[in-house]
Design a protein around this motif. Structure first.
Motif, PDB file in Angstrom:
ATOM      1  N   HIS A   1      -0.567  11.454   0.677  1.00 16.45           N
ATOM      2  CA  HIS A   1       0.878  11.294   0.479  1.00 16.45           C
ATOM      3  C   HIS A   1       1.669  12.273   1.341  1.00 16.45           C
ATOM      4  CE1 HIS A   1       1.447   8.469  -3.033  1.00 16.45           C
ATOM      5  NE2 HIS A   1       0.132   8.567  -2.962  1.00 16.45           N
TER       6      HIS A   1
ATOM      7  N   ARG B   1       0.852  -1.185   0.000  1.00 16.32           N
ATOM      8  CA  ARG B   1       0.000   0.000   0.000  1.00 16.32           C
ATOM      9  C   ARG B   1       0.890   1.239   0.000  1.00 16.32           C
ATOM     10  NH1 ARG B   1      -4.465  -0.506   4.202  1.00 16.32           N
ATOM     11  NH2 ARG B   1      -5.649  -1.429   2.504  1.00 16.32           N
ATOM     12  N   ARG B   2       0.769   2.038  -1.033  1.00 17.18           N
ATOM     13  CA  ARG B   2       1.613   3.216  -1.160  1.00 17.18           C
ATOM     14  C   ARG B   2       1.055   4.389  -0.347  1.00 17.18           C
ATOM     15  NH1 ARG B   2       0.682   3.684  -7.242  1.00 17.18           N
ATOM     16  NH2 ARG B   2       1.621   5.733  -7.024  1.00 17.18           N
TER      17      ARG B   2
ATOM     18  N   ASP C   1       9.066   1.717  -3.826  1.00 17.58           N
ATOM     19  CA  ASP C   1       7.719   1.641  -4.384  1.00 17.58           C
ATOM     20  C   ASP C   1       7.667   2.535  -5.618  1.00 17.58           C
ATOM     21  OD1 ASP C   1       7.480   4.262  -3.452  1.00 17.58           O
ATOM     22  OD2 ASP C   1       6.267   3.714  -1.726  1.00 17.58           O
TER      23      ASP C   1
ATOM     24  N   THR D   1      -5.620   8.745  -1.837  1.00 18.39           N
ATOM     25  CA  THR D   1      -4.563   8.329  -0.913  1.00 18.39           C
ATOM     26  C   THR D   1      -3.774   9.549  -0.469  1.00 18.39           C
ATOM     27  OG1 THR D   1      -4.384   6.176  -2.011  1.00 18.39           O
ATOM     28  CG2 THR D   1      -2.530   6.873  -0.651  1.00 18.39           C
TER      29      THR D   1
ATOM     30  N   PRO E   1      -3.844   5.383   3.552  1.00 23.12           N
ATOM     31  CA  PRO E   1      -4.695   4.975   2.436  1.00 23.12           C
ATOM     32  C   PRO E   1      -5.895   5.881   2.194  1.00 23.12           C
ATOM     33  CG  PRO E   1      -4.906   3.455   4.274  1.00 23.12           C
ATOM     34  CD  PRO E   1      -3.770   4.356   4.598  1.00 23.12           C
TER      35      PRO E   1
ATOM     36  N   THR F   1       6.649  -2.027  -1.462  1.00 23.95           N
ATOM     37  CA  THR F   1       5.422  -2.692  -1.879  1.00 23.95           C
ATOM     38  C   THR F   1       5.773  -4.017  -2.539  1.00 23.95           C
ATOM     39  OG1 THR F   1       5.492  -1.438  -3.944  1.00 23.95           O
ATOM     40  CG2 THR F   1       4.171  -0.516  -2.163  1.00 23.95           C
TER      41      THR F   1
ATOM     42  N   GLN G   1      -4.018  -8.604   3.359  1.00 21.25           N
ATOM     43  CA  GLN G   1      -4.598  -7.511   2.588  1.00 21.25           C
ATOM     44  C   GLN G   1      -5.247  -7.986   1.286  1.00 21.25           C
ATOM     45  OE1 GLN G   1      -1.913  -4.232   1.949  1.00 21.25           O
ATOM     46  NE2 GLN G   1      -3.139  -3.375   0.295  1.00 21.25           N
TER      47      GLN G   1
ATOM     48  N   THR H   1      -2.048   3.355   7.318  1.00 20.29           N
ATOM     49  CA  THR H   1      -0.683   3.682   6.921  1.00 20.29           C
ATOM     50  C   THR H   1      -0.324   3.019   5.598  1.00 20.29           C
ATOM     51  OG1 THR H   1       1.606   3.804   7.731  1.00 20.29           O
ATOM     52  CG2 THR H   1       0.443   1.734   8.073  1.00 20.29           C
ATOM     53  N   GLY H   2       0.585   3.659   4.873  1.00 15.85           N
ATOM     54  CA  GLY H   2       1.155   3.111   3.656  1.00 15.85           C
ATOM     55  C   GLY H   2       2.664   3.048   3.802  1.00 15.85           C
ATOM     56  N   THR H   3       3.351   2.813   2.718  1.00 18.12           N
ATOM     57  CA  THR H   3       4.807   2.673   2.790  1.00 18.12           C
ATOM     58  C   THR H   3       5.487   3.953   3.265  1.00 18.12           C
ATOM     59  OG1 THR H   3       4.817   3.119   0.400  1.00 18.12           O
ATOM     60  CG2 THR H   3       5.049   0.827   1.100  1.00 18.12           C
TER      61      THR H   3
ATOM     62  N   HIS I   1      -4.613   6.845  -7.344  1.00 20.88           N
ATOM     63  CA  HIS I   1      -3.638   5.961  -7.988  1.00 20.88           C
ATOM     64  C   HIS I   1      -4.152   5.347  -9.281  1.00 20.88           C
ATOM     65  CE1 HIS I   1      -1.399   5.344  -3.909  1.00 20.88           C
ATOM     66  NE2 HIS I   1      -1.119   6.494  -4.475  1.00 20.88           N
TER      67      HIS I   1
END
Length: 413
Positions: A145, A117-118, A200, A143, A122, A228, A250, A178-180, A153
């Motif tokens: 950032h 998940r970038r 990623d 998302t 999210p 990712t 996931q 949370t993402g990367t 995305h």
């Protein structure tokens, strides 16, 4: 004289855009035409290839031991459903994983953390009215950032998030999950002396970025690498002694009959990155559904047991490898027009024995880039009969509606 298809299970071999094909299947067909051997290599073979091997259509060659000198890594399963394991300031990281990361840093080793998940988070959510921030062009949430932008995305739409809830005006409107990027920031806060890198799509925007990340890992300059699905590829970094898998289940949330297979493959592939050198490795797997068979069989490393657990439902429903699978996708700028077109197209498809036509229904992602999408699924015991239906669908001309057919698609979103 020989065709080798490495990581044959990988969905990136399937191209959904035109020309629409699966490079793995093209390789197998090419080998048949040339009368030369084809080697399909994978630590987690696709269900179809494994079935062909057990049925004698393919020859099965097994490598029972690692090619590296170390033993298989120790696998640790962490149940995240209870509050005790979650770190108080960083709930996406378990206390067990943080403790293992501390040991890795003390020993001067390296670790890789996987989260498919970038972004920083999210989605954005209002704590009062539960309103999210949707993309204006697609049926997904934006998302959040690290550059303080909310991004889609799928279509690339970007906007600055509002300071308050756009629906009720509450100030309690902010990122959730949370993402990367979020994991990267958390690791920098917990381990300020460690060099943290991220792998990623967002991190590879500049030319040469991938080579620089690899170089820093090879030299030992990077201590912790977050990424990712790119981390699940066949990277060989001997200094990596710990792999962490966040939110292991996931893929199980996706409306796809291959979701369990993908979960098993990802866990096994990421686990294979740890302990490839002389020092032993560990893998920490964080999960909210630790009892699922895709996770338990990945922990035991038993591909045959996963196959036995999965085969019953595949066979009962006629999904591959027990039948061929087709998807007919209709899209239009008009929601009403595409819905009516899908119903009309369904009525024009031939009725064939041992072939099931499911739908029509809205696609899981009903709108992408301002085009509304419906789909029809086709399951057939016979490839030729499946193609009859696919060709019949392509021959239908509906003004203002685009019709696309996919045989053996790798995703159903």
């Amino acid at each position: 004289g020989l065709i080798v298809i490495d990581e044959e299970h990988d969905p990136s071999f399937r191209q959904e855009d035109n020309p629409n094909y699966n490079a793995r299947d093209v390789g197998v067909k090419r080998g048949q035409l040339e009368r030369i051997p084809v080697v399909l290599g994978s630590a987690t073979p696709s269900f179809e290839s494994w079935y062909n091997a057990t049925e004698g259509k393919y020859q099965l060659a097994v490598l029972p031991a690692r090619v590296t000198p170390s033993a298989d890594p120790e696998l640790i399963l962490v149940d995240m459903s209870g509050p005790d394991e979650r770190s108080p300031n960083h709930p996406s990281l378990s206390r067990t994983l943080v403790g293992e990361l501390e040991k890795v840093i003390e020993r001067g080793e390296q670790a890789m953390l996987f989260l498919n998940r970038r972004g920083l988070a999210p989605f954005l959510l209002c704590s009062d009215c539960h309103q999210t921030l949707p993309c204006p062009n697609c049926s997904v949430t934006l998302t959040f950032h690290a550059n303080r932008k909310a991004v889609c995305h799928y279509c690339g739409h970007k906007q600055a998030p509002p300071g308050s809830c756009p629906d009720c005006g509450s100030a309690r409107f902010g990122p959730v999950g949370t993402g990367t990027q979020g994991v990267e920031q958390a690791l920098m806060e917990i381990f300020p002396g460690a060099a943290v890198d991220r792998l990623d799509r967002d991190a590879l925007g500049q030319r040469g970025a991938l080579e620089r990340i690899y170089s820093r890992m090879d030299s030992g300059e990077t201590t912790l690498l977050v990424g990712t699905q790119m981390l699940a590829k066949g990277h060989d970094f001997p200094g990596v002694t710990l792999a962490g898998i966040l939110n292991a289940e996931q893929a199980l949330d996706l409306p796809d009959f291959r979701s369990a297979e993908r979960t098993f493959q990802i866990i096994t592939q990421v686990a294979g990155r740890a302990g490839r050198g002389e020092r032993p490795g560990k893998v920490v797997i964080q999960s909210y559904t630790p009892e699922h068979y895709a996770i338990t069989t990945a922990l035991s490393g038993d591909h045959e047991e996963f196959y036995r657990a999965e085969i019953g439902s595949r066979q009962a429903l006629g999904y591959p490898p027990f039948g061929r699978f087709g998807r007919i996708i209709l899209d239009s700028t008009s929601e009403e027009k595409v819905a009516n077109a899908a119903l009309a197209l369904r009525g024009k498809l031939p009725t064939i024995k041992d072939t099931r036509v499911l739908g029509p229904s809205p696609a899981p992602l009903v709108k992408i880039r301002n085009r509304y999408r419906w789909h029809i699924l086709v399951l057939s015991r016979n490839h030729r009969e499946l193609m009859r239906i696919m060709h019949a669908a392509k021959d239908v001309n509906i003004p203002g509606v685009r019709v696309v057919t996919r045989v053996d698609p790798v995703q159903l979103l």
